[in-house]
Design an enzyme around this catalytic site. Structure first.
Site, PDB file in Angstrom:
ATOM      1  N   ASN A  13       0.887  -1.171   0.000  1.00 18.18           N
ATOM      2  CA  ASN A  13       0.000   0.000   0.000  1.00 18.18           C
ATOM      3  C   ASN A  13       0.925   1.221   0.000  1.00 18.18           C
ATOM      4  OD1 ASN A  13      -2.391   1.325   2.453  1.00 18.18           O
ATOM      5  ND2 ASN A  13      -2.134   1.835   0.325  1.00 18.18           N
ATOM      6  N   ASN A  65      -6.852  10.134  -0.794  1.00 13.08           N
ATOM      7  CA  ASN A  65      -6.903   8.926  -1.596  1.00 13.08           C
ATOM      8  C   ASN A  65      -6.608   9.242  -3.058  1.00 13.08           C
ATOM      9  OD1 ASN A  65      -7.357   6.974   0.344  1.00 13.08           O
ATOM     10  ND2 ASN A  65      -9.586   7.141   0.226  1.00 13.08           N
ATOM     11  N   CYS A  74      -5.407   6.388   7.897  1.00 12.99           N
ATOM     12  CA  CYS A  74      -4.746   5.374   7.079  1.00 12.99           C
ATOM     13  C   CYS A  74      -3.699   4.687   7.942  1.00 12.99           C
ATOM     14  CB  CYS A  74      -4.112   5.979   5.826  1.00 12.99           C
ATOM     15  SG  CYS A  74      -3.280   4.756   4.780  1.00 12.99           S
ATOM     16  N   GLY A  75      -3.957   3.442   8.301  1.00 16.89           N
ATOM     17  CA  GLY A  75      -3.065   2.736   9.198  1.00 16.89           C
ATOM     18  C   GLY A  75      -1.692   2.474   8.602  1.00 16.89           C
ATOM     19  N   ASN A  76      -1.644   2.042   7.341  1.00 10.80           N
ATOM     20  CA  ASN A  76      -0.352   1.778   6.715  1.00 10.80           C
ATOM     21  C   ASN A  76       0.468   3.055   6.580  1.00 10.80           C
ATOM     22  OD1 ASN A  76      -0.660  -1.022   6.375  1.00 10.80           O
ATOM     23  ND2 ASN A  76      -1.871  -0.715   4.525  1.00 10.80           N
ATOM     24  N   HIS A 151     -15.898   1.433   8.207  1.00 12.35           N
ATOM     25  CA  HIS A 151     -15.689   0.107   7.622  1.00 12.35           C
ATOM     26  C   HIS A 151     -16.914  -0.769   7.826  1.00 12.35           C
ATOM     27  CE1 HIS A 151     -11.266   0.209   6.843  1.00 12.35           C
ATOM     28  NE2 HIS A 151     -11.338   1.188   7.733  1.00 12.35           N
ATOM     29  N   GLU A 200     -10.997  -0.457  -0.795  1.00 11.91           N
ATOM     30  CA  GLU A 200     -10.780   0.761  -0.031  1.00 11.91           C
ATOM     31  C   GLU A 200     -11.525   1.941  -0.652  1.00 11.91           C
ATOM     32  OE1 GLU A 200      -7.060   3.121   2.072  1.00 11.91           O
ATOM     33  OE2 GLU A 200      -6.704   1.279   0.938  1.00 11.91           O
ATOM     34  N   CYS A 209      -4.547  -2.740   3.790  1.00 13.38           N
ATOM     35  CA  CYS A 209      -5.277  -1.623   4.391  1.00 13.38           C
ATOM     36  C   CYS A 209      -5.165  -1.764   5.902  1.00 13.38           C
ATOM     37  CB  CYS A 209      -6.736  -1.633   3.952  1.00 13.38           C
ATOM     38  SG  CYS A 209      -7.732  -0.323   4.698  1.00 13.38           S
ATOM     39  N   THR A 211      -6.234   0.255   8.421  1.00 10.01           N
ATOM     40  CA  THR A 211      -7.474   0.471   9.177  1.00 10.01           C
ATOM     41  C   THR A 211      -8.452  -0.677   8.933  1.00 10.01           C
ATOM     42  OG1 THR A 211      -8.391   1.864   7.401  1.00 10.01           O
ATOM     43  CG2 THR A 211      -7.262   2.988   9.229  1.00 10.01           C
ATOM     44  N   GLY A 212      -8.422  -1.257   7.720  1.00 11.50           N
ATOM     45  CA  GLY A 212      -9.260  -2.418   7.446  1.00 11.50           C
ATOM     46  C   GLY A 212      -8.873  -3.607   8.300  1.00 11.50           C
TER      47      GLY A 212
END
Length: 269
Positions: A13, A65, A74-76, A151, A200, A209, A211-212
């Site tokens: 990502n 995005n 965005c976790g990543n 989500h 996403e 992802c 956060t996913g």
């Protein structure tokens, strides 16, 4: 105006990071974000990340995005920023303040507490978010979780049998989700292991992802399908997520710098 950038990724990502803390940028429009993210005519990325000074934390992270829309979390990218920053930090995002810490090979991120209330997701009207009475094709009764962004999570027996490239955009843009939604489809492999694919919001199918992974782990732990901590396997690799009811989510995983360069702002404005 020549702008330096840093290209980074977490499990594939990928991000273009612009650091505006020492020298401010021109206005970042949706058009500019789309142009920079374009993989044929721009630099190419899933998300454009802008780092700014913050009065509320050590720094501020803004996230766009690839469709040009600004999003909350965005976790990543948070792990990438932790690696870039090089030391523990509090980071202001549109979804709230998160805590980052570099670790061996990547970073650990405290993503804050998940939200389950229907109006915190948000949904268009009230319903049980632990087993939503709705469905799209073979995907039914999702769980809804907000982990800084919205989500829905579907647990299935055969992950490869789901046509997420078709169902993902349909669910993302359903009127039930006034701010659109990220779509997660997961399979339980063991009591400490999930496999996950994500459509996403604003970016489409993605290799990873963060956060996913957090939202899916929270949903699975909450339903008693897995224990904490849990390994979440995405197409790009593995993340580790820890969570207990009433506590914050901690996500850990890799993030690396790919290369650095510069571009003329007017080429993409």
């Amino acid at each position: 105006m020549r702008i330096p950038f840093i290209k980074m990724h977490g499990l594939g990502n990928d991000f273009v990071v612009l650091d505006a803390r020492a020298k401010s940028l021109p206005e970042v429009t949706s058009q500019a974000a789309r142009a920079i993210a374009d993989r044929q005519t721009g630099i190419g990325c899933d998300q454009l990340i802008i780092l700014e000074n913050s009065d509320a934390a050590d720094l501020r992270m803004r996230i766009y995005n690839s469709d040009g829309g600004e999003v909350e979390a965005c976790g990543n990218a948070s792990r990438a920023v932790a690696v870039l920053h090089g030391e523990p930090a509090k980071v202001e995002t549109a979804g709230g303040i998160i805590a980052l810490e570099p670790i061996e090979g990547g970073a650990s991120v405290d993503m804050g507490r998940p939200r389950f209330e229907w109006d915190a997701i948000p949904l268009a009207y009230a319903m049980d978010t632990s087993a939503m009475p709705v469905g799209w094709g073979s995907l039914e009764q999702p769980i809804a979780v907000n982990v800084g962004n919205p989500h829905v999570i579907f647990f299935v027996e055969d992950l490869d049998g789901i046509e997420l490239d078709t169902l993902g955009p349909e669910i993302e843009n359903d009127p039930l989700f006034p701010e659109r939604v990220n779509v997660n489809v997961a399979q339980v492999l063991a009591d400490d292991h999930l496999r996950l694919r994500v459509w996403e919001r604003g970016a489409g199918l993605t290799r990873a992802c963060g956060t996913g992974a957090c939202a899916t782990a929270v949903a699975a732990i909450g339903k008693g399908l897995v224990n904490s901590k849990v390994r979440v396997t995405l197409p790009g690799g593995d993340l580790t997520v820890e969570w207990r009811a009433g506590q914050t989510i901690v996500m850990s995983g890799p993030a690396v710098e790919s290369f650095r360069g510069s571009f003329e702002w007017d080429d993409f404005a």
